[in-house]
Design an enzyme around this catalytic site. Structure first.
Site, short mmCIF file in Angstrom:
data_model
loop_
_atom_site.label_atom_id
_atom_site.label_comp_id
_atom_site.label_asym_id
_atom_site.label_seq_id
_atom_site.Cartn_x
_atom_site.Cartn_y
_atom_site.Cartn_z
N GLU A 41 0.83 -1.21 0.00
CA GLU A 41 0.00 0.00 0.00
C GLU A 41 0.86 1.26 0.00
OE1 GLU A 41 -3.13 -0.18 2.94
OE2 GLU A 41 -4.03 -1.95 2.01
N GLU A 60 -4.82 -8.64 -0.58
CA GLU A 60 -5.70 -8.31 0.55
C GLU A 60 -7.11 -8.19 0.03
OE1 GLU A 60 -4.61 -5.21 3.32
OE2 GLU A 60 -2.46 -5.61 3.07
#
Length: 523
Positions: A191, A323
């Site tokens: 991220e 994810e």
């Protein structure tokens, strides 16, 4: 704990069962569904590692070298293919040297992302690799790009995978491991658009090339490098990463360089990020909103794959959804930074819808990792801190029912007569399906997202003869049914006897709010 919510009172008399047709050509196999789309994720977050996987060598809980035995056994039953670690956001604060050597000499750190607790680094590289060996799972290690250095990441790869007397191999031996490990999957940050550095796409694309170059293959260990990819529908991020590759249109036999895959993150909730909705006690509208948002995964895979196809016509670059899952408000009375939530029948159907999407996109989606494995978000298992009990969640059972899809060839499923409902501003199909074939067996997955109505699904099976079948069903009387230490099997699969021969193949009863798998014997 919230009181389970039954279906609306009107469901006491259900509407007439309706029929859907699923056309499946059993002799037209497509891309292989990698077993790695059934991957898992373990972050230093809440009770995932400590109190989940790791109980320590002095614990009265049965363990092997501090790793909880019943958790390992449950996950081995799922044939867990890979495990991602140490994060997540935690990965970009993690410095691997702090987690090797004698445990009583390891430095501590603050886990600033998850609960602002002090991490003692008792569970580090050797413990994780031991866990993977116990599980029979491939390690997927996420390297630190956010606060680490190129040299630090390069040294970690060498420490893990080099066999000779190099400096890092010597350090590994000094810490008790003679032979190198096999590490197939390597994450370049996490991220990077957010907790991994708040970078712009162009900044990270350059870093990904840099870090990938120094994440070297040692001996026979070949890394499959995964660059931190987009958040949800950020197509610009994906396009920027795709532009950063070396020539992808060249010889199709040449691998992608300098990394081999990009990731995608997407979470399902019924509310907003500020108020995600509750895991139990939800309304009918929240159920359907959740299902509509789960179905959005298919749209995201289509859009990101389309961008990737423009630059990568040979599909050398993998898409890794490392994810995904439901994210609800935490359970009352628990640490808000620990992300502990209950897991219900609704979560199970969210998982089944995601797997249908991953199967349909098997040519591009090479791996996926549910968030997370133990005690966090959409967990497979919950460990009760008071009783020590191990609870298998409804989501666990969907994974178990789908083992037959591992490394099987995807089959196109053409649905006809699917009812829809407006939810979250879109038309939500109320039946989801996918199928695969491997040798003389096939597996068909069917989800009925309708709260009220049973369905009959005619499997129009073409191209091969069906010589046998058996089915299993996962459902419950109430929509937010879940398993507890007192009721371990409140939501558990059972044999499904609602399957009959039909002139076109088979006829399957699909109860309201249920998941059904049908295994076929073929010739």
């Amino acid at each position: 704990m919230s009181t389970p919510v039954p279906p609306p009172a009107s469901t006491a008399v259900r509407e007439t069962t309706t029929t859907t047709t699923a056309i499946i050509d059993l002799d037209l196999p497509g891309a292989t569904i990698s077993r790695h789309v059934y991957g898992h994720f373990a972050e230093h977050l809440g009770r995932c590692i400590y109190g989940g996987f790791w109980v320590g060598e002095d614990s009265p809980v049965p363990h092997v070298r501090g790793i909880r035995s019943d958790v390992v056994a449950a996950l081995r039953d799922l044939r867990i293919p890979n495990l991602r670690w140490p994060g997540g956001c935690f990965a970009d604060d993690y410095h691997w040297r702090d987690g090797v050597g004698p445990r009583d000499q390891r430095p501590r750190m603050v886990n600033s992302h998850w609960g602002d607790v002090v991490e003692d680094n008792a569970f580090g590289t050797h413990e994780f690799m031991d866990l993977c060996e116990l599980l029979g799972a491939d390690p997927y290690v996420s390297g630190n790009v956010g606060s680490g250095s190129v040299a630090e990441m390069s040294d970690w790869v060498e420490y893990l995978t080099r066999a000779d007397d190099s400096p890092m191999a010597a350090l590994r031996r000094a810490n008790g491991r003679d032979e190198p490990w096999r590490v197939p999957f390597w994450g370049l940050g996490n991220e990077a658009w957010g907790c991994g550095g708040n970078l712009r796409a162009e900044q990270f694309a350059s870093l990904a090339r840099h870090y990938a170059t120094y994440s070297r293959n040692h001996g026979g260990n070949a890394l499959y490098r995964v660059a931190a990819g987009a958040n949800e529908a950020d197509l610009h991020w994906t396009e920027t990463l795709m532009r950063s590759f070396d020539d992808l249109a060249a010889d199709p036999a040449e691998p992608a360089r300098p990394f081999q895959a990009v990731s995608l993150h997407y979470y399902t909730m019924s509310g907003s990020w500020a108020d995600k909705g509750d895991a139990t006690g939800f309304s009918t509208d929240e159920w359907y909103t959740t299902m509509a948002r789960a179905r959005r995964m298919d749209e995201l895979l289509t859009r990101h794959s389309t961008v990737m196809d423009r630059y990568d016509p040979h599909r050398k670059v993998g898409l890794v959804v490392d994810e995904w899952g439901t994210w609800w408000n935490v359970e009352q009375g628990t640490n808000p930074g620990f992300l502990y939530q209950q897991n219900t029948l609704r979560d199970a159907l969210v998982a089944s819808v995601h797997f249908d999407a991953f199967h349909r996109h098997a040519e591009r989606v090479v791996m996926a990792n549910v968030a997370q494995t133990v005690n966090v978000l959409q967990a497979m298992v919950l460990t009760d801190p008071d009783t020590g009990a191990l609870v298998l969640t409804p989501t666990y059972h969907v994974f178990a029912m789908n083992v037959g899809h591992h490394d099987a060839a995807a089959l196109a499923v053409h649905l006809r007569g699917v009812p829809t409902r407006t939810a979250d501003g879109t038309e939500l199909p109320l039946v989801s399906a996918s199928a695969s074939v491997k040798g003389d067996t096939a597996l068909v997955s069917l989800s009925n997202l309708d709260i009220d109505a049973d369905r009959t699904v005619v499997l129009d099976l073409r191209g091969r003869d069906v010589v046998g079948y058996e089915a299993r069903v996962l459902t419950a009387p109430v929509l937010d049914a879940h398993n507890t230490p007192e009721h371990l099997d409140a939501v558990a699969p059972t044999a499904h006897h609602g399957v009959r021969p039909h002139a076109r193949g088979l006829e399957v009863d699909l109860p309201a709010h249920s998941y059904v798998t049908v295994s076929l014997g073929l010739r």
